[in-house]
Motif scaffolding. Structure first.
Motif, short mmCIF file in Angstrom:
data_model
loop_
_atom_site.label_atom_id
_atom_site.label_comp_id
_atom_site.label_asym_id
_atom_site.label_seq_id
_atom_site.Cartn_x
_atom_site.Cartn_y
_atom_site.Cartn_z
N ASP A 70 0.86 -1.19 0.00
CA ASP A 70 0.00 0.00 0.00
C ASP A 70 0.89 1.23 0.00
O ASP A 70 1.50 1.58 1.00
CB ASP A 70 -0.90 0.00 1.23
CG ASP A 70 -1.84 1.21 1.27
OD1 ASP A 70 -1.83 2.00 0.29
OD2 ASP A 70 -2.54 1.37 2.27
N TRP A 71 1.01 1.89 -1.15
CA TRP A 71 1.88 3.07 -1.31
C TRP A 71 1.05 4.35 -1.50
O TRP A 71 1.60 5.40 -1.80
CB TRP A 71 2.77 2.87 -2.54
CG TRP A 71 2.03 2.35 -3.73
CD1 TRP A 71 1.92 1.04 -4.12
CD2 TRP A 71 1.25 3.10 -4.67
NE1 TRP A 71 1.12 0.93 -5.24
CE2 TRP A 71 0.71 2.18 -5.61
CE3 TRP A 71 0.96 4.45 -4.82
CZ2 TRP A 71 -0.11 2.58 -6.66
CZ3 TRP A 71 0.15 4.86 -5.87
CH2 TRP A 71 -0.36 3.91 -6.78
N ARG A 72 -0.26 4.27 -1.30
CA ARG A 72 -1.12 5.40 -1.66
C ARG A 72 -1.41 6.35 -0.52
O ARG A 72 -2.13 7.33 -0.70
CB ARG A 72 -2.44 4.87 -2.23
CG ARG A 72 -2.28 4.19 -3.57
CD ARG A 72 -3.57 3.57 -4.03
NE ARG A 72 -3.81 2.30 -3.35
CZ ARG A 72 -3.77 1.11 -3.95
NH1 ARG A 72 -3.50 1.03 -5.23
NH2 ARG A 72 -4.00 0.02 -3.27
N GLY A 73 -0.85 6.08 0.67
CA GLY A 73 -1.14 6.94 1.80
C GLY A 73 -0.38 8.26 1.75
O GLY A 73 0.35 8.57 0.81
N GLY A 74 -0.57 9.04 2.80
CA GLY A 74 0.13 10.32 2.90
C GLY A 74 -0.24 11.27 1.78
O GLY A 74 -1.40 11.35 1.35
N LYS A 75 0.74 11.99 1.27
CA LYS A 75 0.50 13.01 0.26
C LYS A 75 0.24 12.43 -1.13
O LYS A 75 -0.25 13.14 -2.02
CB LYS A 75 1.69 13.97 0.20
CG LYS A 75 1.99 14.69 1.50
CD LYS A 75 0.87 15.65 1.87
CE LYS A 75 1.24 16.45 3.12
NZ LYS A 75 0.16 17.38 3.50
N VAL A 76 0.57 11.15 -1.33
CA VAL A 76 0.35 10.55 -2.65
C VAL A 76 -1.14 10.53 -2.97
O VAL A 76 -1.55 10.84 -4.09
CB VAL A 76 0.96 9.14 -2.71
CG1 VAL A 76 0.59 8.46 -4.03
CG2 VAL A 76 2.48 9.21 -2.59
N ASP A 77 -1.96 10.18 -2.01
CA ASP A 77 -3.41 10.19 -2.23
C ASP A 77 -3.90 11.58 -2.62
O ASP A 77 -4.78 11.72 -3.47
CB ASP A 77 -4.14 9.73 -0.96
CG ASP A 77 -4.67 8.31 -1.08
OD1 ASP A 77 -4.69 7.79 -2.22
OD2 ASP A 77 -5.05 7.73 -0.06
N THR A 78 -3.34 12.60 -1.99
CA THR A 78 -3.71 13.98 -2.31
C THR A 78 -3.34 14.31 -3.74
O THR A 78 -4.14 14.92 -4.48
CB THR A 78 -3.02 14.95 -1.35
OG1 THR A 78 -3.39 14.65 -0.01
CG2 THR A 78 -3.39 16.39 -1.67
N ALA A 79 -2.14 13.92 -4.15
CA ALA A 79 -1.70 14.18 -5.52
C ALA A 79 -2.59 13.48 -6.52
O ALA A 79 -2.97 14.06 -7.56
CB ALA A 79 -0.25 13.74 -5.69
N ILE A 80 -2.95 12.23 -6.24
CA ILE A 80 -3.82 11.47 -7.14
C ILE A 80 -5.19 12.14 -7.25
O ILE A 80 -5.74 12.30 -8.35
CB ILE A 80 -3.97 10.02 -6.64
CG1 ILE A 80 -2.63 9.28 -6.76
CG2 ILE A 80 -5.05 9.28 -7.43
CD1 ILE A 80 -2.61 7.94 -6.06
#
Length: 300
Positions: free
Chosen positions: A65-75
């Motif tokens: 699971d690499w989608r946490g943190g700021k990555v979810d925001t960017a997506i």
């Protein structure tokens, strides 16, 4: 948030196998929970445009699971996704490899590799089906060795970042494009001069016994957003082969940074997601954009 900061450079040889490991991998994914990752993420922005820069791993331990943190925001914020290869081109990678990989005339591996390197090659080959290296160009053998090391390290391209991003952006109806075609990407290796290809192959075969460990270290550094450690691991073969570094890293990063500069002329939010090796060092995308005078912030 760390703004206007260039990643610390650690000198060494750049391990080209780490860049090639994910190429053409095929494996089944999983929905089972796996490890978590918080990969490094940068933001290049002006008054009306935001471009996120995400360094990816094309293959990861299953269920990562690499989608946490700021990555979810960017997506969530991004209007479009830009990868190395568009989904259509990625689907053509296997056929492009099969077209370009064969030698004009076979050459036995024992004629290409010194004894110690040949032993490393044979040991890696023995962990699965034969590579058929006698019939392939040196660069193609190198790719197959990278695939095998990734498989032996239990990585799956179906759990890689590109696969996940593609599914999410397609589900959201957001456009996805790519910087390169599959053939052009592989042609970078096909057109390396024979001496450069042989040097890369000998280096990789000599280090084959450490390949799985190297993959795991690379994945761990990427997962914790440790850019300095990531660069130290990635920097372990290619600096000793300047022509390869120029073709595989520097020239592509310069072309991609030129695209980013042009894209900043139009409003919107873009997620650029390319291999993590393209984000580190003085010729990495964040450093190139910063050197060109743009505001670059490390947001994760």
């Amino acid at each position: 948030m760390i703004c206007s900061g260039r990643p610390r450079t650690l000198h060494g040889r750049r391990r080209v196998a780490a860049i090639l490991l994910p190429l053409l991998l095929a494996a089944c994914g999983t929905r089972e929970p796996g490890p978590t990752a918080t990969p490094a993420l940068w933001l290049v922005a002006d008054e009306d445009t935001q471009i996120y820069l995400l360094g990816t791993m094309h293959a990861l331990p299953r269920g990562t699971d690499w989608r946490g943190g700021k990555v979810d925001t960017a997506i969530a914020n991004a209007d479009e996704l830009v990868l190395e290869l568009s989904p259509g081109e990625a689907a053509q990678a296997g056929s492009a490899f099969r077209a370009l990989a064969p030698r004009t005339a076979p050459l036995a591996m024992h004629e290409r590799l010194p004894p110690a390197a040949l032993a490393g090659y044979r040991a890696l080959e023995a962990s699965g089906d034969p590579f058929g290296g006698d019939a392939l160009d040196d660069w193609a053998v190198l790719v197959l060795m990278g695939q095998r090391a990734a498989r032996n390290a239990a990585l799956s391209s179906s759990d890689g970042v590109e696969t996940g991003l593609t599914a999410m952006f397609e589900a959201a109806g957001k456009p996805i494009s790519g910087f390169e075609t599959a053939r052009a990407q592989l042609y970078l290796f096909e057109t390396l001069d024979p001496a450069t290809q042989r040097t890369l192959l000998v280096n990789a075969a000599s280090d084959a016994k450490d390949a799985v460990n190297d993959v795991r270290k690379l994945t761990a550094a990427w997962s914790r957003a440790d850019v300095a450690a990531l660069e130290a691991i990635v920097n372990d073969d290619i600096d000793a082969v300047p022509d390869a570094r120029k073709a595989i890293i520097t020239d592509r990063n310069q072309a991609w940074s030129a695209w980013i500069k042009r894209r900043l002329d139009r409003p919107g939010t873009v997620l650029v997601a390319v291999g993590a090796g393209h984000m580190v060092g003085t010729d990495g995308l964040p450093a190139l954009m910063e050197a060109a005078g743009f505001d670059v912030c490390r947001v994760q």
